[in-house]
Design an enzyme around this catalytic site. Structure first.
Site: not given
Ligand code: GRF
Length: 208
Positions: A17-19, A96, A112, A114, A150, A179
């Site tokens: 969940g870092s994003n 998923k 999304n 990627h 994607d 990201e």
């Molecule tokens: C990231 O590398 C994203 O690009 C991919 O899954 C990973 C998720 O990382 N789709 P996080 O859970 O957001 O840390």
């Protein structure tokens, strides 16, 4: 900039969940005009869930039952999204593939990220794929979700060089830093209604 314009966002995660955190930081700072109304996870042990709870954000875990179809699974999630009047969906490491019906309910409303420069290296372990291929540059892509894996229209991309002493993990770490920059930025534009999709191309309208 009033609260009236605040978009209701659901973030989908499966893991770290870092994003999601990076996005939440920009929501807190008022840069993203959105409200994260719920965090949805298919994995009850996703570390990102704990962070959401610590921030007072509602969480919902949807585990897929073995006998359940993909359609039925996503119908359960749709019920929650509709009840919460969700206007935008952020896939942040959600593992998923969405059902067709789900995607059709939110055309150009599902984002999304990627960890490669699409259309290169779609699918899983994109950083490893890029590293093993031997490319000199990789990066990350934020895109709208369509029915393919994607394949949707590209919103933003960032380039990351592959260094001589990289391995797939150091490369993945440097991509992740980017990201965390472009995903909040893309969501900011989305929440400001500044993304215009024409065919495969996405234009960012000027502010105001
Ligand atoms: C990231 O590398 C994203 O690009 C991919 O899954 C990973 C998720 O990382 N789709 P996080 O859970 O957001 O840390």
């Amino acid at each position: 900039m009033g609260a009236m314009n605040t978009k209701r966002i659901a973030v989908f995660i499966s893991g770290r969940g870092s994003n999601f955190r990076a996005i939440h930081d920009e929501v807190k700072r008022g840069i993203i005009r959105g409200k994260i109304v719920v965090i949805i996870s298919d994995n009850p042990d996703a570390p990102g869930l704990e962070y959401a709870r610590s921030m007072g954000i509602r969480t919902a875990v949807f585990e897929k039952k073995r006998e359940e179809s993909r359609d039925a699974y996503f119908e359960r999630i749709l019920t929650l999204l509709e009840r919460e009047s969700v206007e935008g969906i952020v896939l942040a490491g959600f593992m998923k593939v969405l059902s067709r019906n789900f995607i059709h309910k939110y055309p150009n409303r599902i984002l999304n990220i990627h960890p490669a420069l699409l259309p290169s290296f779609p699918g899983v372990e994109a950083q490893k794929q890029a590293f093993e291929y031997g490319v000199k540059y990789s990066g990350c892509t934020v895109h709208f979700v369509d029915e393919g894996v994607d394949t949707g229209p590209v919103i933003l991309q960032e380039v990351v060089p592959v260094l001589e002493d990289d391995d797939e993990h150091t490369l993945a770490d440097r991509i992740l830093e980017k990201e965390h920059v472009i995903y909040p930025k893309a969501l900011q534009y989305f929440c400001e209604d500044r993304l215009e999709v024409r065919g495969r191309r996405v234009f960012v309208r000027p502010e105001g």
